[in-house]
Design a protein around this motif. Structure first.
Motif, PDB file in Angstrom:
ATOM      1  N   VAL B 174      28.743 -99.340 -54.702  1.00 51.33           N
ATOM      2  CA  VAL B 174      29.623 -99.913 -55.717  1.00 51.33           C
ATOM      3  C   VAL B 174      30.842 -99.007 -55.922  1.00 51.33           C
ATOM      4  O   VAL B 174      31.973 -99.463 -56.004  1.00 51.33           O
ATOM      5  CB  VAL B 174      28.882-100.100 -57.059  1.00 51.33           C
ATOM      6  CG1 VAL B 174      29.775-100.838 -58.047  1.00 51.33           C
ATOM      7  CG2 VAL B 174      27.573-100.861 -56.862  1.00 51.33           C
ATOM      8  N   VAL B 175      30.565 -97.727 -56.010  1.00 50.64           N
ATOM      9  CA  VAL B 175      31.646 -96.744 -56.093  1.00 50.64           C
ATOM     10  C   VAL B 175      31.599 -95.933 -54.808  1.00 50.64           C
ATOM     11  O   VAL B 175      30.820 -94.990 -54.683  1.00 50.64           O
ATOM     12  CB  VAL B 175      31.474 -95.814 -57.318  1.00 50.64           C
ATOM     13  CG1 VAL B 175      32.615 -94.800 -57.385  1.00 50.64           C
ATOM     14  CG2 VAL B 175      31.423 -96.627 -58.606  1.00 50.64           C
ATOM     15  N   PRO B 176      32.394 -96.287 -53.817  1.00 51.62           N
ATOM     16  CA  PRO B 176      32.346 -95.583 -52.536  1.00 51.62           C
ATOM     17  C   PRO B 176      32.786 -94.128 -52.690  1.00 51.62           C
ATOM     18  O   PRO B 176      33.487 -93.789 -53.645  1.00 51.62           O
ATOM     19  CB  PRO B 176      33.355 -96.340 -51.662  1.00 51.62           C
ATOM     20  CG  PRO B 176      33.814 -97.511 -52.439  1.00 51.62           C
ATOM     21  CD  PRO B 176      33.398 -97.351 -53.854  1.00 51.62           C
ATOM     22  N   LEU B 177      32.377 -93.294 -51.738  1.00 48.97           N
ATOM     23  CA  LEU B 177      32.665 -91.871 -51.927  1.00 48.97           C
ATOM     24  C   LEU B 177      34.146 -91.554 -51.902  1.00 48.97           C
ATOM     25  O   LEU B 177      34.588 -90.518 -52.346  1.00 48.97           O
ATOM     26  CB  LEU B 177      31.873 -91.012 -50.936  1.00 48.97           C
ATOM     27  CG  LEU B 177      31.908 -91.284 -49.425  1.00 48.97           C
ATOM     28  CD1 LEU B 177      33.199 -90.794 -48.820  1.00 48.97           C
ATOM     29  CD2 LEU B 177      30.711 -90.607 -48.791  1.00 48.97           C
ATOM     30  N   ARG B 178      34.952 -92.498 -51.359  1.00 50.22           N
ATOM     31  CA  ARG B 178      36.397 -92.240 -51.341  1.00 50.22           C
ATOM     32  C   ARG B 178      37.110 -92.985 -52.481  1.00 50.22           C
ATOM     33  O   ARG B 178      38.325 -93.129 -52.469  1.00 50.22           O
ATOM     34  CB  ARG B 178      36.984 -92.644 -49.993  1.00 50.22           C
ATOM     35  CG  ARG B 178      36.783 -94.121 -49.637  1.00 50.22           C
ATOM     36  CD  ARG B 178      37.288 -94.450 -48.237  1.00 50.22           C
ATOM     37  NE  ARG B 178      36.481 -93.791 -47.219  1.00 50.22           N
ATOM     38  CZ  ARG B 178      36.954 -92.850 -46.398  1.00 50.22           C
ATOM     39  NH1 ARG B 178      38.208 -92.479 -46.460  1.00 50.22           N
ATOM     40  NH2 ARG B 178      36.169 -92.301 -45.495  1.00 50.22           N
ATOM     41  N   ASP B 179      36.366 -93.439 -53.461  1.00 44.94           N
ATOM     42  CA  ASP B 179      36.930 -94.328 -54.485  1.00 44.94           C
ATOM     43  C   ASP B 179      38.100 -93.720 -55.262  1.00 44.94           C
ATOM     44  O   ASP B 179      39.158 -94.290 -55.363  1.00 44.94           O
ATOM     45  CB  ASP B 179      35.840 -94.740 -55.470  1.00 44.94           C
ATOM     46  CG  ASP B 179      36.306 -95.854 -56.388  1.00 44.94           C
ATOM     47  OD1 ASP B 179      36.294 -97.010 -55.943  1.00 44.94           O
ATOM     48  OD2 ASP B 179      36.714 -95.563 -57.537  1.00 44.94           O
ATOM     49  N   ASN B 180      37.874 -92.573 -55.834  1.00 43.43           N
ATOM     50  CA  ASN B 180      38.955 -91.890 -56.557  1.00 43.43           C
ATOM     51  C   ASN B 180      38.619 -90.408 -56.628  1.00 43.43           C
ATOM     52  O   ASN B 180      37.502 -89.992 -56.324  1.00 43.43           O
ATOM     53  CB  ASN B 180      39.170 -92.495 -57.948  1.00 43.43           C
ATOM     54  CG  ASN B 180      38.026 -92.205 -58.902  1.00 43.43           C
ATOM     55  OD1 ASN B 180      37.833 -91.065 -59.322  1.00 43.43           O
ATOM     56  ND2 ASN B 180      37.236 -93.234 -59.212  1.00 43.43           N
TER      57      ASN B 180
END
Lengths: 251, 483
Positions: B174-180
């Motif tokens: 859901v929150v990918p490791l490159r999200d922010n």
């Protein structure tokens, strides 16, 4: 109970009251009448402690205490109640919640036992019937979406519940139809007792036919220019306020 | 009004942060600083499988290429990421407590002070509590009762050991490791958090609850929460947060991922009361958090309710990806700033599925020199036929030194979708205050009543026991704010 002496009040440097004196004893009903802008509502607000009004001279004593040094809530705890001309809306605050909180704040200040929800409901049941206020009213937000008449009836319900020793009704009759006026008058008469006093601030005589005052005062130019009994109110109703104005300017 | 002023000042002095105590406990801490070795050490201390170590390292290298976001309406001194310790755990936690009896009594005392006795009261309240102290989950109550229903509720690190397949399947989905920036940092260094799995057709028999607390100095808290509601399941999750009073700022960068499969419902409630700093704005928590829910299945529902009273700076946007047809996203928020607090918070509702619905109700309260920003995005994708959103943002100002700001973004690429937005800004009115005081309420109680009334629509979304806490918290947060 209440002594007002030589009261001078300004709003934004504009003098509104100019040496008003009035004495009210327990059990009396005083009507304050007068044309628009004569300072009637100012008097009501100053008594309740609104701080937009500057008292420049004079004194007010309530039960022997200096009223002008007290916070609005302290005045309420001593038994002073103001039925507002324009009751304010408080979104999200339940009508019953405010009233119960107010009652308990006053009881706590007088070292009386606070009431729980059950006792509170018992306490207000008859009063609501008298004011013809349906139960659903209690769960609505304070004054939000109330009609003019509902707001005024709600003020009287609060008054009946809080049982003040001095109640000031600021044009509670204005904007009411005949039926609503009678309901309000019944509520007010119900509160009358030898220990309680009332100040009826009004423009019209018709409330005074239903709640008969002991004294009628005419306010003009920020002072009481004439006092009498209920006949004075009737005379005013017939002849208007112009003759008062003329008398005042003649002086 | 001189008397009122002095009363208000008294209130300010007495109304100090109630949770500002420090627990004197032996800590196992990794020295400040961040490099690949530190991450490997964290992973090793937790006995993690290779996939997770690799994932962390990947996130770390991603993070190195990123820059801190600067678009939020908040101001702070640059953070020195090398001066933070990325792991702190009570010393005896290496092998983890097996039961409450093995938990350090001092820790339990801390939780008593916080008002969450793990033993009795929790049981009576029917709330299962997972308490995260700095980086390690201390004890999880009610495991057995939940296990009976097939619900998994455990510290994240335990889930990694016991249910590695579930973790590997859903972590970062859901929150990918490159999200922010902050999510990538979290992915690299996260230490613990909570894990929930509710199996198909199960209605979780109790509210699940986690308390987070930052105790050690100079540590960051990077917890990771993952909640999976399988088809036709239902779960309600509560989270509460506090921290000791410290002059330096502490970083809290958490990631929360929610996944709701077909017909599943997740209700996530937060009462955040991290230390906000003192009256001059010194100290306090930087709360930079990424929370996102994925309504992956048709007819699923995710509801966020947050009451944000703490932190020096809050930067968080609990969001919903409405992927499944007919799925529903909700965001109910009360954010309070007083003194020098800053909050930039809101939500994103990404409508992908048909007939998806979202509701956003945001109540911002600003007092003192506080700055409160609502930032929200509603995006209607071309596939979101018949989707609807309703947004309402209300701001309440107490005093004339504070600020309220609203940045609602709407992007619609589907002409049958409907988006409604309403916004109001009001000051607490003299008329309302005077009315309440004339009826006998003190100025402070009158303000509390009016502010609570303003927040009522949000509070009623909270589970009962939290609603009361939220109300009290709000009152404490605003003590001395008017006078």
């Amino acid at each position: 109970m209440l002594q007002i002496e030589n009261l001078h009040v300004c709003v934004e440097d504009q003098p509104i009251l100019n040496g008003l004196s009035l004495e009210i004893n327990a059990g009396q009903v005083h009507a304050i009448m007068g044309p628009n802008g004569s300072g009637k509502s100012t008097l009501a607000q100053v008594l309740a402690g609104r701080d937009d009004y500057k008292v420049t001279q004079g004194s007010i004593t309530f039960y022997g205490k200096n009223l002008l040094e007290m916070q609005p809530e302290e005045r309420a705890h001593l038994g002073l109640f103001l039925a507002f001309q324009y009751p304010t809306e408080i979104p999200g605050v339940n009508n019953a919640y405010l009233l119960k909180a107010a009652l308990n704040a006053q009881r706590a200040a007088r070292n009386e036992q606070e009431v729980d929800a059950f006792e509170f409901m018992n306490l207000i049941k008859n009063k609501m019937e008298m004011m013809q206020i349906p139960k659903t009213f209690l769960n609505r937000s304070v004054n939000e979406g109330f009609s003019g008449g509902e707001k005024k009836r709600n003020e009287i319900l609060q008054m009946l519940t809080l049982e003040p020793s001095l109640a000031i009704l600021d044009e509670t009759d204005s904007g009411l139809d005949v039926d609503a006026l009678r309901i309000v008058a019944d509520g007010v008469n119900n509160l009358r007792s030898p220990e309680r006093s009332l100040i009826l601030v009004t423009h019209y005589e018709r409330l005074l036919e239903l709640v008969v005052p002991d004294f009628v005062h005419v306010l003009a130019g920020g002072r009481i220019v004439k006092s009498g009994d209920r006949d004075l109110a009737r005379y005013l109703d017939e002849h208007g306020y112009d003759w008062v104005q003329t008398e005042v300017s003649a002086q | 009004m001189a008397a009122t002023n002095s009363k208000a000042i008294d209130g300010l002095v007495q109304g100090k942060y109630r949770y500002g105590f420090v627990t004197d406990i032996e800590q196992d801490t990794i020295a400040p600083g961040l490099d690949e070795e530190v991450i490997r050490l964290i992973s090793k201390k937790k006995g993690e499988p290779k996939f997770l170590t690799d994932w962390r390292i990947k996130a770390y290298h991603q993070w190195l290429t990123m820059t801190e976001p600067n678009w939020a309406h908040v101001r702070y001194q640059p953070i020195d990421y090398q001066s933070i310790s990325y792991y702190a755990a009570p010393k005896n936690a290496d092998d983890g407590p097996k039961s409450l009896d093995e938990v350090d009594p001092k820790l339990l005392e801390t939780y008593e002070k916080l008002g969450i006795p793990l033993h009795e009261r929790a049981r009576l309240a029917g709330v299962a509590v997972d308490a995260v102290f700095d980086s390690v989950s201390v004890a999880t109550t009610f495991k057995e009762k939940l296990a009976g229903a097939g619900v998994i509720f455990c510290p994240f690190s335990e889930a990694v050991r016991e249910y590695p397949d579930l973790v590997e399947q859903y972590l970062g989905s859901v929150v990918p490791l490159r999200d922010n920036f902050f999510a990538s940092l979290n992915s690299a260094v996260f230490s613990d958090g909570s894990f929930v799995y509710v199996p198909k057709g199960v209605r979780c028999p109790m509210e699940l609850s986690t308390y987070f607390r930052i105790n050690a100095a100079n540590t960051g808290q990077f917890e990771r929460t993952l909640i999976i509601a399988d088809e036709d399941s239902h779960v309600s999750y509560l989270e509460g947060c506090t921290a000791p009073m410290r002059d330096e700022n502490q970083l809290h960068a958490a990631v929360v991922e929610l996944i709701a499969l077909k017909n599943a419902e997740i209700k996530y409630s937060t009462v955040q009361n991290w230390y906000p700093g003192n009256e001059e704005g010194v100290g306090g928590i930087y709360n930079f958090v990424t929370k996102r829910g994925d309504c992956r299945g048709n007819n699923s529902k995710i509801s966020w309710t947050q009451v944000e009273t703490g932190s020096a700076i809050t930067w968080k946007y609990p969001s919903c990806i409405l992927r499944g047809d007919n799925s529903t996203g909700e965001f109910y928020s009360v954010a309070v700033v007083n003194n020098f607090q800053q909050a930039d918070t809101g939500t994103k509702m990404i409508h992908i599925g048909k007939n998806t619905r979202s509701t956003i109700l945001s109540k911002g309260i600003s007092a003192g020199h506080g700055q409160n920003t609502y930032r929200g995005l509603v995006r209607m994708m071309p596939s979101a036929k018949g989707a609807r959103n309703y947004t309402q943002c209300d701001s309440l100002l107490l005093g004339d030194q504070c600020g309220a700001h609203t940045f609602p973004y709407v992007e619609s690429r589907q002409h049958t979708a409907k988006v409604e937005h309403e916004a109001t800004t009001s000051k607490i009115s003299e008329d309302q205050l005077f009315y309440c005081r004339q009826r006998g309420l003190s100025e402070e109680n009158a303000i509390n009543m009016i502010v609570n009334g303003f927040c009522r629509e949000v509070f009623k979304e909270l589970p009962m026991e939290f609603a009361v806490e939220a109300q009290n918290l709000l009152n404490v947060s605003l003590e001395g704010s008017v006078g």
